[in-house]
Design a protein around this motif. Structure first.
Motif, PDB file in Angstrom:
ATOM      1  N   ARG A 196      25.807  64.879  30.352  1.00  0.00           N
ATOM      2  CA  ARG A 196      26.876  65.649  29.705  1.00  0.00           C
ATOM      3  C   ARG A 196      27.995  66.016  30.684  1.00  0.00           C
ATOM      4  N   GLY A 197      27.806  65.692  31.965  1.00  0.00           N
ATOM      5  CA  GLY A 197      28.858  65.918  32.940  1.00  0.00           C
ATOM      6  C   GLY A 197      28.509  66.867  34.063  1.00  0.00           C
ATOM      7  N   ASP A 198      27.363  67.546  33.978  1.00  0.00           N
ATOM      8  CA  ASP A 198      26.943  68.415  35.082  1.00  0.00           C
ATOM      9  C   ASP A 198      26.578  67.536  36.277  1.00  0.00           C
ATOM     10  N   THR A 199      27.073  67.895  37.438  1.00  0.00           N
ATOM     11  CA  THR A 199      26.815  67.068  38.615  1.00  0.00           C
ATOM     12  C   THR A 199      26.619  67.936  39.845  1.00  0.00           C
ATOM     13  N   HIS A 200      26.185  67.312  40.931  1.00  0.00           N
ATOM     14  CA  HIS A 200      25.900  68.002  42.185  1.00  0.00           C
ATOM     15  C   HIS A 200      24.903  69.140  41.970  1.00  0.00           C
ATOM     16  N   PHE A 229      26.046  71.614  45.149  1.00  0.00           N
ATOM     17  CA  PHE A 229      27.086  72.634  45.230  1.00  0.00           C
ATOM     18  C   PHE A 229      26.512  74.032  45.005  1.00  0.00           C
ATOM     19  N   THR A 230      25.837  74.519  46.028  1.00  0.00           N
ATOM     20  CA  THR A 230      25.315  75.878  46.042  1.00  0.00           C
ATOM     21  C   THR A 230      25.156  76.314  47.490  1.00  0.00           C
ATOM     22  N   VAL A 233      20.103  78.600  50.058  1.00  0.00           N
ATOM     23  CA  VAL A 233      19.428  77.807  51.081  1.00  0.00           C
ATOM     24  C   VAL A 233      18.084  77.264  50.604  1.00  0.00           C
ATOM     25  N   PRO A 234      17.238  78.047  49.921  1.00  0.00           N
ATOM     26  CA  PRO A 234      15.973  77.471  49.441  1.00  0.00           C
ATOM     27  C   PRO A 234      16.176  76.270  48.515  1.00  0.00           C
ATOM     28  N   LEU A 235      17.204  76.321  47.654  1.00  0.00           N
ATOM     29  CA  LEU A 235      17.476  75.177  46.784  1.00  0.00           C
ATOM     30  C   LEU A 235      17.912  73.963  47.593  1.00  0.00           C
ATOM     31  N   LEU A 236      18.759  74.188  48.587  1.00  0.00           N
ATOM     32  CA  LEU A 236      19.215  73.092  49.431  1.00  0.00           C
ATOM     33  C   LEU A 236      18.039  72.457  50.180  1.00  0.00           C
ATOM     34  N   ARG A 237      17.184  73.303  50.722  1.00  0.00           N
ATOM     35  CA  ARG A 237      16.040  72.779  51.473  1.00  0.00           C
ATOM     36  C   ARG A 237      15.055  72.070  50.557  1.00  0.00           C
TER      37      ARG A 237
END
Length: 251
Positions: A196-200, A229-230, A233-237
């Motif tokens: 639907r267009g949500d990305t990153h 795109f956040t 840090v826990p999500l990135l890791r």
């Protein structure tokens, strides 16, 4: 394989999020961090503090090639200046969006190839590997298959953005490109996407079949940048961990 993090043009974000990653990818140039506005010593100090190497993302406001020779020369000159600076601060790679004024004008594609070769040569002179990124889902981006053919013809390494490939042609686009051109891929951008267009998005939050990437690039020994795109840090890791599980059998 080295796992890194895209940090946009913010040294503050770099400081806050990059610890534990092997490298960061910093956006430079027009509309981003301009070399004239940053103290090189501060950048080196921040990188030392988080113990990370540097890659850069070249500006994406202007295209790589146009039908106007004078504009093309200026684009190469400008990007060459940025690459020279990137080399002085130890950047390993520089990401370049594969864009042209009209990507469907087949007569202009040889001009794009010439531009790409000149920019990559400037990177070589600066000691920075230029990697050309697929952005075929954007209005001025070259289609995946065209980019792959030009990269092969010019001997240019590819930054394969998995989410962008999904946006252009779903999981089939990922499968076909990696099936034909995986040997060109030196750098990856990993994130998740919804149709639907949500990305990153964080890996696992969307519809990308990362098993396709794993099948094509198992044991990948290049660089992988998490482009989520956040600043969480826990999500990135967690995305980095998932990428490592897919790609690096030794981790």
């Amino acid at each position: 394989m080295d796992l890194g993090l895209t940090v946009g043009d913010s040294l503050e974000r770099l400081e806050a999020t990059a610890e534990g990653f092997d490298f960061v990818e910093l956006s430079i140039g027009e509309s981003s961090l301009r070399p004239t506005e940053v103290e090189d010593d501060r950048l080196r100090t921040v990188l030392d503090d988080v113990d990370a190497d540097l890659c850069v993302h070249l500006p994406f406001d202007q295209v790589v090639s146009t039908p106007v020779t004078q504009l093309n020369d200026a684009i190469v000159d400008y990007l060459s200046e940025l690459l020279e600076w990137a080399g002085t601060v130890g950047a390993r790679k520089a990401v370049l969006h594969a864009t042209m004024r009209n990507p469907h004008d087949t007569g202009q594609r040889p001009v794009f190839a010439e531009q790409l070769s000149a920019i990559a040569a400037a990177g070589d002179d600066a000691g920075v590997e230029v990697v050309v990124e697929n952005v075929g889902h954007q209005a001025r981006g070259l289609p995946l298959s065209v980019l792959g053919d030009i990269a092969r013809d010019t001997g240019t390494a590819v930054c394969f953005d998995v989410g962008h490939a999904y946006m252009e042609n779903d999981n089939d686009g990922i499968r076909r490109f990696l099936g034909d051109h995986r040997d060109l891929v030196s750098h990856l951008h990993v994130h998740d996407v919804r149709g639907r267009g949500d990305t990153h998005l964080p890996l696992g939050a969307g519809e990308v079949e990362y098993g396709l990437v794993a099948d094509a690039l198992s044991g990948f020994d290049g660089t992988v940048a998490v482009e989520v795109f956040t600043d969480d840090v826990p999500l990135l890791r967690d995305s980095a961990r998932r990428a490592a599980e897919y790609l690096d059998d030794s981790r």
